[in-house]
Enzyme design. Sequence first.
Site, PDB file in Angstrom:
ATOM      1  N   LYS A  82      -3.003   1.178  -4.221  1.00  0.00           N
ATOM      2  CA  LYS A  82      -4.379   1.437  -3.813  1.00  0.00           C
ATOM      3  C   LYS A  82      -4.765   2.868  -4.180  1.00  0.00           C
ATOM      4  O   LYS A  82      -3.937   3.788  -4.085  1.00  0.00           O
ATOM      5  CB  LYS A  82      -4.513   1.208  -2.310  1.00  0.00           C
ATOM      6  CG  LYS A  82      -5.934   1.260  -1.770  1.00  0.00           C
ATOM      7  CD  LYS A  82      -5.932   0.890  -0.294  1.00  0.00           C
ATOM      8  CE  LYS A  82      -7.338   0.923   0.299  1.00  0.00           C
ATOM      9  NZ  LYS A  82      -7.348   0.512   1.724  1.00  0.00           N
ATOM     10  N   SER A 157     -10.994  -2.502   2.916  1.00  0.00           N
ATOM     11  CA  SER A 157     -11.152  -1.573   1.809  1.00  0.00           C
ATOM     12  C   SER A 157     -10.147  -1.772   0.689  1.00  0.00           C
ATOM     13  O   SER A 157     -10.263  -1.153  -0.363  1.00  0.00           O
ATOM     14  CB  SER A 157     -11.034  -0.134   2.334  1.00  0.00           C
ATOM     15  OG  SER A 157      -9.744   0.102   2.863  1.00  0.00           O
ATOM     16  N   SER A 181      -8.459  -3.531   6.720  1.00  0.00           N
ATOM     17  CA  SER A 181      -8.617  -3.336   5.275  1.00  0.00           C
ATOM     18  C   SER A 181      -7.606  -4.067   4.412  1.00  0.00           C
ATOM     19  O   SER A 181      -7.776  -4.122   3.191  1.00  0.00           O
ATOM     20  CB  SER A 181      -8.571  -1.838   4.944  1.00  0.00           C
ATOM     21  OG  SER A 181      -9.718  -1.197   5.443  1.00  0.00           O
TER      22      SER A 181
END
Length: 471
Positions: A82, A157, A181
């Site tokens: 990420k 996210s 997320s």
Amino acid sequence: MQETDLGMMDAGQLAALFRSGEASPLEATRAALARIDRFNDAVNAYVYVDREGAEQAAKASARRWGQGKPLSPIDGVPVSMKDLTEVAGMPARDGSLTTSDAPCESDAPPARMLREAGAIFLGKTNTPEFGWKAVTDNRVFGATYNPWDTRLTPGGSSGGAAAAAALNMGVLHQGGDSGGSIRIPAAFTGVFGFKPTFGWTPQWPPATEPSLSHIGPLTRNVPDAARMLNVIGRYDYRDPYATRGQPDDWGVDMDCDLRGLRIAYSPDLGYARVEPQIAARVREAAEKLQALGAEVEEVHPGFESPIEIFQKIWFTASLEVWSQSTEHERTLLDPGLVTNARIAERWSALDFFRALESRARLTQRLEHFNQKYHLLMTPSVSVSPFEANHEVPPGSGMRDWEEWAPFSYPFNLSQQPAASVPCGFTDTGMPVGFQLAGGKFDDIRVLRACHAFMQAHPPRFPTVPDPAQTG
């Protein structure tokens, strides 16, 4: 083996081929890169791809396997990181115009651990600015799109990681979860996502609100998540919140059945509104868990919506970002993040203190509930994926993402383990997921139940998205 497409294999299958010499990490890496070339234009999951670095690392892995000296069972397996996670030699833009393209000088703990295990870093996946919302778009790289319908959001996210997992653009995908997320995008894209007990997967530098943030995997199956956790689920002194006690093997109970497992099924936690088709798929999943041997009882854990508790903490984290920004940087920030920061300006220290006090009571209530029930089952998300580049479903009357994701952030407040498991589709063909949460440090039981369900009811994954739909 019947399957010959390396780009479609999981980590266990790849390791078996590496061990036998039937395939090499370089071939597997090139297959993953080919899938990125094929799919990424349609979904914008990857915002940085290190093709040269990946191939060099794969060649080194191939030599180790050839000598019979792999660094770990995931040596040579392609992974994504990420873009909030620092990886040496790669930029970490955090989805923000206030950051630069300069490469990071060191690895964050999950990156260091994966590198030491021989995993192959393909690149970085997209995230909203500083991970502040549950959809994935930002002013640097634009939006990530849902591989089931590229007009829609994959959630966030960790939306880039989820889209990459759904299309197998790499095998193991690192996400982060401060309010859902990992679980929200897992549900929206039809993959498995797991948020471990807080502190069992270390991170550094810390998230803006470190006491909510959990590092975890997004994968196509539970065994791959366990393989990844066997690497990143280890103590690291650099994280002051890190705790010890992780299982030697996160997949130790993977083959156990569900007999004797007591699952509390709460269709709405007593207060949430859930789309009817999502509610129906999750109720069917509860019945399937019962058919697999679990004792399933419909019951609510008995707490009111903690949205105000969470927002007091979450919006204050946005205020910290705002307060540390220069006047010019403030003009570059996501307007939604700025709005939340300005709301938090009106709160007093006493307001924040009372939120922390309420958080402790919520945690106590959930831990008490887990003395009677091993797991708590809910929907993962209350709505279906909606149009990309929106924080809330258009026309819903909602203002903040927390309103449509009421099932996830309670378990960040309590720091308990929780997973999202794919359990079917709506009539429009969009994935639905259910959530299983356990008591603190009961991660193995959560993984066991998730695996039993997915073994009995294998998910299906999207085919080639149509780039013409994108945007």
